[in-house]
Design a protein around this motif. Structure first.
Motif, PDB file in Angstrom:
ATOM      1  N   ALA A 407      33.245 115.102 -57.336  1.00  0.00           N
ATOM      2  CA  ALA A 407      31.798 115.270 -57.484  1.00  0.00           C
ATOM      3  C   ALA A 407      31.333 114.852 -58.874  1.00  0.00           C
ATOM      4  CB  ALA A 407      31.419 116.726 -57.204  1.00  0.00           C
ATOM      5  N   THR A 408      32.089 115.218 -59.897  1.00  0.00           N
ATOM      6  CA  THR A 408      31.725 114.865 -61.265  1.00  0.00           C
ATOM      7  C   THR A 408      31.745 113.357 -61.453  1.00  0.00           C
ATOM      8  OG1 THR A 408      32.666 116.955 -62.073  1.00  0.00           O
ATOM      9  CG2 THR A 408      32.313 115.204 -63.687  1.00  0.00           C
ATOM     10  N   ARG A 409      32.781 112.702 -60.908  1.00  0.00           N
ATOM     11  CA  ARG A 409      32.885 111.251 -61.029  1.00  0.00           C
ATOM     12  C   ARG A 409      31.730 110.558 -60.310  1.00  0.00           C
ATOM     13  NH1 ARG A 409      34.818 107.732 -57.535  1.00  0.00           N
ATOM     14  NH2 ARG A 409      35.786 109.375 -56.281  1.00  0.00           N
ATOM     15  N   ILE A 410      31.417 111.017 -59.117  1.00  0.00           N
ATOM     16  CA  ILE A 410      30.335 110.401 -58.334  1.00  0.00           C
ATOM     17  C   ILE A 410      29.000 110.564 -59.037  1.00  0.00           C
ATOM     18  CG2 ILE A 410      29.029 110.583 -56.179  1.00  0.00           C
ATOM     19  CD1 ILE A 410      31.730 111.454 -54.892  1.00  0.00           C
ATOM     20  N   LEU A 411      28.742 111.774 -59.555  1.00  0.00           N
ATOM     21  CA  LEU A 411      27.465 112.021 -60.218  1.00  0.00           C
ATOM     22  C   LEU A 411      27.333 111.191 -61.483  1.00  0.00           C
ATOM     23  CD1 LEU A 411      24.932 113.753 -59.855  1.00  0.00           C
ATOM     24  CD2 LEU A 411      25.991 115.482 -61.303  1.00  0.00           C
ATOM     25  N   GLU A 412      28.398 111.096 -62.262  1.00  0.00           N
ATOM     26  CA  GLU A 412      28.353 110.287 -63.482  1.00  0.00           C
ATOM     27  C   GLU A 412      28.154 108.814 -63.138  1.00  0.00           C
ATOM     28  OE1 GLU A 412      28.255 111.103 -66.637  1.00  0.00           O
ATOM     29  OE2 GLU A 412      28.217 113.220 -66.068  1.00  0.00           O
ATOM     30  N   ARG A 414      26.583 107.627 -60.554  1.00  0.00           N
ATOM     31  CA  ARG A 414      25.180 107.441 -60.143  1.00  0.00           C
ATOM     32  C   ARG A 414      24.261 107.430 -61.356  1.00  0.00           C
ATOM     33  NH1 ARG A 414      24.513 111.249 -54.755  1.00  0.00           N
ATOM     34  NH2 ARG A 414      25.879 110.017 -53.409  1.00  0.00           N
ATOM     35  N   ARG A 415      24.579 108.267 -62.313  1.00  0.00           N
ATOM     36  CA  ARG A 415      23.727 108.307 -63.504  1.00  0.00           C
ATOM     37  C   ARG A 415      23.809 107.008 -64.287  1.00  0.00           C
ATOM     38  NH1 ARG A 415      25.162 114.533 -65.411  1.00  0.00           N
ATOM     39  NH2 ARG A 415      23.610 115.562 -64.084  1.00  0.00           N
ATOM     40  N   ARG A 416      24.909 106.327 -64.167  1.00  0.00           N
ATOM     41  CA  ARG A 416      25.050 105.024 -64.839  1.00  0.00           C
ATOM     42  C   ARG A 416      24.522 103.892 -63.967  1.00  0.00           C
ATOM     43  NH1 ARG A 416      30.276 107.095 -65.994  1.00  0.00           N
ATOM     44  NH2 ARG A 416      31.103 105.712 -64.357  1.00  0.00           N
ATOM     45  N   ASN A 417      23.911 104.262 -62.837  1.00  0.00           N
ATOM     46  CA  ASN A 417      23.339 103.264 -61.918  1.00  0.00           C
ATOM     47  C   ASN A 417      24.372 102.240 -61.464  1.00  0.00           C
ATOM     48  OD1 ASN A 417      20.699 104.354 -62.092  1.00  0.00           O
ATOM     49  ND2 ASN A 417      20.374 103.261 -64.026  1.00  0.00           N
ATOM     50  N   SER A 418      25.602 102.709 -61.307  1.00  0.00           N
ATOM     51  CA  SER A 418      26.643 101.783 -60.869  1.00  0.00           C
ATOM     52  C   SER A 418      27.371 102.309 -59.637  1.00  0.00           C
ATOM     53  CB  SER A 418      27.660 101.561 -61.992  1.00  0.00           C
ATOM     54  OG  SER A 418      28.268 102.792 -62.356  1.00  0.00           O
ATOM     55  N   SER A 419      26.754 103.256 -58.939  1.00  0.00           N
ATOM     56  CA  SER A 419      27.419 103.812 -57.766  1.00  0.00           C
ATOM     57  C   SER A 419      27.274 102.889 -56.572  1.00  0.00           C
ATOM     58  CB  SER A 419      26.847 105.190 -57.436  1.00  0.00           C
ATOM     59  OG  SER A 419      25.493 105.077 -57.076  1.00  0.00           O
ATOM     60  N   GLU A 420      28.208 103.023 -55.654  1.00  0.00           N
ATOM     61  CA  GLU A 420      28.183 102.293 -54.407  1.00  0.00           C
ATOM     62  C   GLU A 420      28.228 103.286 -53.259  1.00  0.00           C
ATOM     63  OE1 GLU A 420      31.408  99.624 -54.388  1.00  0.00           O
ATOM     64  OE2 GLU A 420      30.728  98.478 -56.127  1.00  0.00           O
ATOM     65  N   THR A 421      27.801 102.864 -52.087  1.00  0.00           N
ATOM     66  CA  THR A 421      27.778 103.756 -50.930  1.00  0.00           C
ATOM     67  C   THR A 421      29.159 104.297 -50.622  1.00  0.00           C
ATOM     68  OG1 THR A 421      25.950 102.498 -50.008  1.00  0.00           O
ATOM     69  CG2 THR A 421      27.129 103.978 -48.498  1.00  0.00           C
ATOM     70  N   SER A 422      30.200 103.486 -50.846  1.00  0.00           N
ATOM     71  CA  SER A 422      31.555 103.900 -50.530  1.00  0.00           C
ATOM     72  C   SER A 422      32.073 104.980 -51.459  1.00  0.00           C
ATOM     73  CB  SER A 422      32.504 102.700 -50.585  1.00  0.00           C
ATOM     74  OG  SER A 422      32.462 102.095 -51.874  1.00  0.00           O
ATOM     75  N   ASP A 423      31.391 105.180 -52.578  1.00  0.00           N
ATOM     76  CA  ASP A 423      31.831 106.223 -53.513  1.00  0.00           C
ATOM     77  C   ASP A 423      31.712 107.598 -52.929  1.00  0.00           C
ATOM     78  OD1 ASP A 423      30.703 104.662 -56.591  1.00  0.00           O
ATOM     79  OD2 ASP A 423      32.599 104.533 -55.509  1.00  0.00           O
ATOM     80  N   HIS A 424      30.783 107.756 -52.001  1.00  0.00           N
ATOM     81  CA  HIS A 424      30.518 109.092 -51.497  1.00  0.00           C
ATOM     82  C   HIS A 424      30.423 109.069 -49.986  1.00  0.00           C
ATOM     83  CE1 HIS A 424      28.274 112.908 -50.929  1.00  0.00           C
ATOM     84  NE2 HIS A 424      29.066 113.262 -51.890  1.00  0.00           N
ATOM     85  N   PRO A 425      31.274 109.812 -49.300  1.00  0.00           N
ATOM     86  CA  PRO A 425      31.351 109.699 -47.843  1.00  0.00           C
ATOM     87  C   PRO A 425      30.378 110.552 -47.061  1.00  0.00           C
ATOM     88  CG  PRO A 425      33.066 111.172 -48.625  1.00  0.00           C
ATOM     89  CD  PRO A 425      32.318 110.679 -49.835  1.00  0.00           C
ATOM     90  N   PHE A 426      29.494 111.319 -47.716  1.00  0.00           N
ATOM     91  CA  PHE A 426      28.745 112.283 -46.926  1.00  0.00           C
ATOM     92  C   PHE A 426      27.678 111.639 -46.035  1.00  0.00           C
ATOM     93  CE2 PHE A 426      24.526 112.539 -48.610  1.00  0.00           C
ATOM     94  CZ  PHE A 426      24.597 112.344 -49.964  1.00  0.00           C
ATOM     95  N   THR A 427      27.354 110.367 -46.273  1.00  0.00           N
ATOM     96  CA  THR A 427      26.376 109.703 -45.410  1.00  0.00           C
ATOM     97  C   THR A 427      27.024 109.125 -44.153  1.00  0.00           C
ATOM     98  OG1 THR A 427      26.674 107.676 -46.668  1.00  0.00           O
ATOM     99  CG2 THR A 427      24.858 109.107 -47.327  1.00  0.00           C
ATOM    100  N   ASP A 428      28.348 109.188 -44.089  1.00  0.00           N
ATOM    101  CA  ASP A 428      29.052 108.652 -42.940  1.00  0.00           C
ATOM    102  C   ASP A 428      29.329 109.756 -41.953  1.00  0.00           C
ATOM    103  OD1 ASP A 428      31.057 106.683 -45.191  1.00  0.00           O
ATOM    104  OD2 ASP A 428      29.138 106.199 -44.233  1.00  0.00           O
ATOM    105  N   ASP A 429      29.076 109.524 -40.682  1.00  0.00           N
ATOM    106  CA  ASP A 429      29.356 110.503 -39.633  1.00  0.00           C
ATOM    107  C   ASP A 429      30.835 110.521 -39.305  1.00  0.00           C
ATOM    108  OD1 ASP A 429      26.247 109.757 -37.977  1.00  0.00           O
ATOM    109  OD2 ASP A 429      26.734 111.353 -39.394  1.00  0.00           O
TER     110      ASP A 429
END
Length: 429
Positions: A407-412, A414-429
């Motif tokens: 969670a810390t890595r994903i949030l950081e 995103r804050r650097r505006n360099s996140s990708e959808t694959s970084d976080h699986p919660f949008t995937d069913d």
């Protein structure tokens, strides 16, 4: 320790008796043999009496104030004394009676609670935006232990956050907003810093997400111990005073399903044959993760729980019914507010040995509040876990874990505006 020494003494006496019989002189038993038999019998009776007395002493002794803070009705004795307490208070205020004459009883707690109810408006739904209010207002918000007595919502998702866990709570809030946008999320702040509280307020500051700063200092100091998690039933009980049913989630849990799946699980919680509780069980036996001394407080023993699967507290549904309140929440909270019950001498949370045979033997690891929860559920359901749980590998399990590090890595990121959808699986069913 005394019991151990007594057992060793008894073993020694028995061995001595056997040796005497085997190698002693033939014929009529002599006086020494008679004395040994008499002493052995007497020691055995004393041993049984010590065990009986020890069990009798293992009872819940809860200050009535704590139960009142948690919304439980006062005892009949306390209710009958309320008028007397109010009269004493009036007489003391008019100098007819010194303040020291006021009895320290449950009714005193009721008076304290009535004073705190002046802060109720600040307690109902505390949100933290960019400004956060004055210092005095923030001080009031931190004193939230008065039972909620406003209008209940139908359903609320409840979680809590401790210092250093803001990233997990923020991503849970985003996850709920994406997967269950019509549901309400209530986050209990149990002691995060002002900086983390502000960060959380940025993401949880709308009509569907609120933060409540809950003051655990009103309870015994050991309740705040992160090892025992004794605060979890307190958070759940407060949530049940605000909603007719709640879903308790650890902040590291995420939802992969949607509203339709949630409604099916909710209907099972209130269905026929249900205890009003629904969680997910694991293959581990309750007896394997519960210190034997905890069973004494519930007048039971580990042998009764060797085939009962342990339900974890990562994700559990609760309904606000009289049965849940009196038969589950009350005994569970009584144990969590009794130090010797929630944390028996010798209990630890690491060093588990699950390779012991048979597998249901105590592993050396204690589940603290989860162990007490499972004992209560087992006794209430007559050891039938189908009334309150589903297998953890069930298709209806719509939850999964995300570690704090992730969670810390994903949030950081995103804050650097360099996140990708694959970084976080919660949008995937």
């Amino acid at each position: 320790m005394r019991t151990k020494h007594l057992i060793l003494l008894l073993i020694g006496v028995i061995i001595a008796t056997i040796v005497f019989i085997a190698f002693g002189p033939a014929g009529e038993p002599n006086d020494s043999f008679k004395n040994i038999v008499v002493q052995t019998h007497q020691q055995f009776k004393e041993f049984q009496e010590n065990l009986r007395v020890g069990l009798e002493h293992k009872k819940f002794e809860i200050d009535p104030k704590y139960l009142l803070l948690l919304g439980f009705a006062p005892s009949k004795d306390a209710s009958s004394q309320q008028q007397q307490q109010l009269e004493l208070e009036q007489r003391a205020s008019s100098h007819q009676l010194p303040k020291t004459d006021l009895p320290a009883s449950a009714t005193k707690a009721e008076l304290e609670l009535s004073e705190l109810r002046g802060l109720q408006h600040a307690q109902d739904a505390v949100t933290f935006g960019g400004r956060g209010g004055s210092r005095e207002q923030r001080g009031q918000r931190r004193r939230i232990t008065t039972p909620f007595n406003g209008t209940k919502s139908n359903f609320t998702i409840v979680t809590y956050v401790l210092e250093g866990q803001a990233a997990s709570a923020i991503l849970l809030a985003q996850n709920i907003a994406a997967k269950l946008p019509s549901e309400y999320l209530l986050i209990y702040d149990l002691g995060v810093s002002e900086e983390q509280l502000r960060d959380l307020g940025v993401y949880c500051n709308n009509s569907r997400c609120s933060v409540i700063t809950y003051d655990l200092t009103e309870f015994p100091s050991f309740v705040g111990d992160q090892r025992t998690h004794a605060y979890r039933p307190i958070v759940i009980k407060d949530g049940l005073m605000r909603a007719k049913s709640v879903l308790f989630l650890e902040n590291h849990m995420r939802v992969r399903g949607g509203s339709a799946q949630l409604q099916k699980l909710q209907s099972r919680v209130i269905g026929d044959g249900s205890l009003g509780v629904l969680g997910w069980n694991t293959p581990t036996a309750v007896s394997s993760l519960t210190h034997p001394k905890m069973f004494d407080y519930f007048e039971s023993n580990a042998e009764n729980f060797i085939f009962l699967r342990m339900v974890d507290l990562d994700a559990v549904f609760f309904s606000d019914s009289p049965e849940v309140t009196e038969k589950i929440m009350l005994p569970w909270l009584k144990c969590c507010l009794t130090l010797e019950c929630i944390d028996p001498i010798g209990a630890q949370s690491n060093g588990c040995k699950f390779n012991k045979k048979p597998l249901y033997r105590y592993s050396g690891c204690h589940g603290y509040d989860a162990s007490a929860f499972n004992i209560v559920l087992g006794l209430t359901s007559h050891l039938d876990n189908s009334k309150y749980s589903l297998p953890s590998d069930s298709p209806r399990n719509m939850f999964y874990k995300e570690t704090l590090e992730q969670a810390t890595r994903i949030l950081e990121s995103r804050r650097r505006n360099s996140s990708e959808t694959s970084d976080h699986p919660f949008t995937d069913d």
